[in-house]
Design an enzyme around this catalytic site. Structure first.
Site, PDB file in Angstrom:
ATOM      1  N   ASP A  11       0.781  -1.192   0.254  1.00  0.00           N
ATOM      2  CA  ASP A  11      -0.024   0.037   0.080  1.00  0.00           C
ATOM      3  C   ASP A  11       0.932   1.215   0.178  1.00  0.00           C
ATOM      4  O   ASP A  11       1.671   1.321   0.847  1.00  0.00           O
ATOM      5  CB  ASP A  11      -0.888  -0.057   1.270  1.00  0.00           C
ATOM      6  CG  ASP A  11      -1.939   0.987   1.187  1.00  0.00           C
ATOM      7  OD1 ASP A  11      -2.289   1.489   0.099  1.00  0.00           O
ATOM      8  OD2 ASP A  11      -2.725   0.879   1.963  1.00  0.00           O
ATOM      9  N   ASP A 109      -2.702   2.543  -6.075  1.00  0.00           N
ATOM     10  CA  ASP A 109      -1.601   2.569  -5.471  1.00  0.00           C
ATOM     11  C   ASP A 109      -1.488   1.190  -4.401  1.00  0.00           C
ATOM     12  O   ASP A 109      -0.935   1.440  -3.223  1.00  0.00           O
ATOM     13  CB  ASP A 109      -1.754   3.844  -4.378  1.00  0.00           C
ATOM     14  CG  ASP A 109      -3.023   3.914  -3.735  1.00  0.00           C
ATOM     15  OD1 ASP A 109      -3.841   3.158  -3.558  1.00  0.00           O
ATOM     16  OD2 ASP A 109      -3.111   4.941  -2.755  1.00  0.00           O
ATOM     17  N   GLU A 110      -2.092   0.174  -4.786  1.00  0.00           N
ATOM     18  CA  GLU A 110      -2.235  -0.753  -3.569  1.00  0.00           C
ATOM     19  C   GLU A 110      -2.511  -2.292  -4.468  1.00  0.00           C
ATOM     20  O   GLU A 110      -3.097  -2.195  -5.515  1.00  0.00           O
ATOM     21  CB  GLU A 110      -3.711  -0.617  -2.995  1.00  0.00           C
ATOM     22  CG  GLU A 110      -3.931  -1.321  -1.798  1.00  0.00           C
ATOM     23  CD  GLU A 110      -5.314  -1.100  -1.324  1.00  0.00           C
ATOM     24  OE1 GLU A 110      -6.082  -1.795  -0.617  1.00  0.00           O
ATOM     25  OE2 GLU A 110      -5.910  -0.040  -1.388  1.00  0.00           O
TER      26      GLU A 110
END
Lengths: 393, 366
Positions: A11, A109-110
């Protein structure tokens, strides 16, 4: 016994804001808010992302930008530069791909990584994670928080625990010690409603839930009860499902509540296919492989693909194939949480014309029909002209 | 049932079945071959319902009978046994085949012959005889352009028998291979046009003899070579109108060394995009410039000289499609016949050696 799984949740820390701070060193250490224009407190949009410095003022994403301005007027407000963030996201994923092909992107973003089959190339699972963190930092200048655990749910909880720049390891042996003290709402699938059911039973931690008699939970919550009890005991049926190809166009939808209405499911699939079809035509792409993704209420996820003999971007081909695959699932037995469609195996549409003039060619009737439909929609809006699903035969 | 035979008599026949019997487990009995034992031979039949083969090996039949046994296992077993010693097959009790040779013993579970599908038969009364080497050369020339896809009528090659002439055509929609050969002293009567499946053509490549006998009924084709008869279901459907896409009068002709252009395309295509494998050919007076580029990799160029005085043009191709042709054809020089950058190009060997071979390729838009 099954081989131990090593799942990593990666993350990125305050992704958009961190990119801006990286690119504007003068903003480092200061509250940075990425989102709509605050217009000195009169702005109507929301916060997309904010730096950790801004979070100290009680600012978080999805907060109205006007509230954010009230809480912290001295913050640096920046517009969303999505093109830049997508570019950086690609870099991050390229780095992750050097560690394992088993990557399931969750958002920009993960991502989840299953390193069970590849960690030995980099040392131990823990060493692999340290290398991932280092590679992301060196490649992009950004920090990622990682959680390493035997299953996806625990990995995600772990990555969140020591943010920013965190790294939390949960082993199979330490799984219960890690999960049991946590508040019960940390588990996936425990929302407000479930909490209300559990509260009178005096259940506040994961451990309370894990120790509860299975039959009591099933009586109260049905199948979902059994599912969350398994999660509480560290049993997560989900597997990392790699996104099929980076070079693909897809769209998916999570229902507000799990559904078993086939009509609604197919209508949704039609809308998703329409979106995919138009995006492909806008980019001048066609693809040969259509993939249906379906996730049931217990988070088990299936993908089913079919490869056509010719590349297409027509909605009737995309929806048609995806719907066929959809019919092979019994949605009455288990309600559906998410449905998605994706086209991969892409080719530029103009590439290789056909020897025989058929309707799928450049100047074919279908091609012209879809061009006309696109023009109407661009001009009068997406709902100006709609598809009608063929009634079931 | 009980019979014995020699390894070397059985192996070549069993080998042929390996390409035919069903490998997927849809109908277990289709993984088996049917054995029928007679006094002096054992008949073998295998089929996947699309393609079937019936053949026999000389054998000493001591007790007649019929049974079906795994085509893969019997091949592996017989292959594993030493040469020279007789192999004895006997049905132990119900549906168990005992196979012994010297000290070695196998017991293999079988399935009853009653469940085995009936194979269509032919008496070969049309007296159609085709030189096998001609047919195999023709198959070689068109095989690579056959596709496997849902347009099932493209999953094979079109075979045409006319008086004095044999033709074969295959296409995947983007390119087309056509081959024809004149045969003297043939009178086959009515013209025959059938689509022969890719699998059948592949099996026909493996046979060795001077000629084969051919026959057909409404739904099956029959090929007989010595003791072997192959049955192939005709692929139903309309083959595309290939005559219409064979370019008749492409005005600009370039004669090129096959080796030079093959090597050059191989080099230049190294940097073409993997998706399209596209390369560009710029044809000028006595020169072809080859070019490829890939935004993620870079670009490649090469030049080769040739005899050309036609119009100058730039034309794009899928390099793999050209290489498929260049590596199949055997002549020293090849001729490319162009019209313009959007029209199909005709490629052919410069010397025809009794067999006419045309390859038609649509250019790409690069």
């Amino acid at each position: 016994m099954e081989k131990e799984q090593f799942i990593v949740h990666v993350d990125m820390d305050a992704f958009f804001a961190s990119i801006e701070q990286r690119d504007h060193p003068e903003h480092q250490g200061k509250p940075v808010i990425v989102g709509a224009d605050p217009q000195e407190g009169r702005g109507r949009g929301v916060v997309s992302a904010c730096s950790y410095e801004a979070r100290k003022f009680g600012i978080h994403s999805a907060l109205p930008i006007s509230t954010a301005y009230k809480l912290c007027p001295q913050a640096i407000f920046l517009p969303v530069d999505m093109k830049k963030y997508i570019h950086v996201s690609r870099q991050v994923f390229q780095i992750l791909e050097t560690f394992t092909p088993d990557i399931e992107p969750i958002s920009i973003d993960e991502a989840f990584l299953d390193i069970s089959h590849s960690f030995h190339l980099f040392g131990t699972p823990v060493e692999t994670c340290r290398k991932i963190k280092k590679a992301v930092k060196e490649g992009t200048g950004l920090n990622a928080s990682l959680g390493l655990a035997p299953n996806m749910m625990t990995a995600k909880i772990a990555s969140d625990l020591e943010k920013p720049d965190g790294f939390v390891v949960v082993t199979q042996a330490g799984l219960q010690d890690f999960l049991f003290p946590l508040p019960v709402e940390k588990l996936w699938g425990i929302g407000r409603k479930t909490r209300e059911v559990l509260k009178p039973l005096g259940i506040s931690t994961v451990g309370d839930l894990a120790r509860l008699d299975a039959s009591v939970l099933i009586k109260l919550l049905g199948k979902h009860g059994d599912h969350i009890r398994k999660l509480a005991n560290g049993i997560d049926p989900r597997e990392v499902v790699p996104s099929l190809e980076t070079k693909s166009i897809g769209n998916e939808h999570t229902f507000n509540s799990d559904i078993s209405d086939r009509q609604l499911l197919l209508d949704t699939l039609m809308a998703l296919s329409e979106n995919v079809s138009r995006r492909m035509r806008k980019k001048g792409l066609k693809g040969k492989t259509v993939t249906l993704k379906i996730r049931f209420e217990d988070f088990t996820t299936y993908t089913r693909s079919v490869t056509l003999p010719f590349p297409t971007n027509f909605i009737e081909d995309i929806y048609g194939r995806a719907a066929e695959k959809c019919q092979t699932f019994d949605i009455n037995r288990s309600p559906v949480r998410l449905i998605g469609v994706q086209v991969s195996n892409l080719a530029d549409s103009e590439e290789q014309p056909s020897l025989f003039h058929d309707s799928t060619g450049k100047n074919g009737k279908r091609e012209k029909l879809h061009e006309a439909l696109d023009i109407i929609k661009d001009k009068f809006g997406d709902r100006a002209i709609l598809h009608r699903r063929k009634p079931p035969e | 049932m009980r019979f014995s035979l020699k390894k070397e008599d059985l192996i070549p026949e069993l080998h042929l079945f390996q390409g035919i019997v069903e490998k997927r487990n849809t109908m277990p009995i289709l993984a088996n071959i049917l054995l029928d034992v007679y006094e002096d031979r054992v008949d073998m039949t295998g089929t996947d319902l699309e393609v079937g083969l019936k053949t026999y090996s000389p054998a000493k039949g001591e007790e007649k009978g019929s049974i079906t046994i795994s085509g893969k296992k019997i091949f592996e077993i017989v292959k594993s046994l030493p040469e020279g010693k007789p192999i004895i097959f006997s049905e132990e009790n119900d549906l168990v085949m005992r196979i012994t040779s010297g000290e070695t013993e196998f017991k293999v579970l079988c399935l009853p012959k009653e469940d085995y599908p009936q194979m269509p038969e032919s008496k070969f009364e049309k007296n159609i005889v085709i030189p096998l080497d001609v047919l195999q050369d023709m198959i070689e020339s068109v095989y690579f352009a056959i596709t496997q896809e849902h347009r099932y009528y493209l999953n094979g090659a079109l075979l045409i028998l006319k008086d004095g002439k044999l033709e074969m055509v295959s296409t995947d929609g983007h390119r087309l291979a056509y081959v024809s050969k004149s045969l003297e002293n043939t009178s086959w009567g009515e013209e025959i046009r059938v689509i022969v499946s890719k699998k059948t053509l592949n099996e026909l490549r493996k046979f060795e003899d001077e000629s084969l006998e051919f026959d057909l009924d409404e739904s099956n084709l029959f090929f007989r070579i010595k003791n072997r008869t192959m049955v192939s279901r005709i692929i139903e459907g309309k083959f595309p109108n290939f005559e219409a896409v064979l370019p008749k009068d492409n005005p600009y002709k370039a004669s090129i060394s096959r080796e030079a252009i093959t090597d050059s395309i191989r080099r230049v295509s190294l940097l073409s995009t993997e998706r399209s494998r596209g390369i560009k050919l710029s044809i000028e007076k006595n020169l072809i410039r080859l070019f490829s580029s890939n935004p993620e990799m870079g670009e490649a160029r090469d030049n080769i000289s040739l005899d050309y005085s036609g119009k100058e043009m730039e034309i794009g191709f899928n390099s793999q499609y050209i290489l498929d042709f260049l590596t199949t054809v055997k002549s020293e020089k090849v001729v490319f016949e162009f019209k313009d950058k959007d029209s199909a190009v005709l490629m052919r060997p410069e010397s025809e050696e009794g067999m006419k071979y045309n390859y038609v390729l649509m250019p790409m838009k690069l």
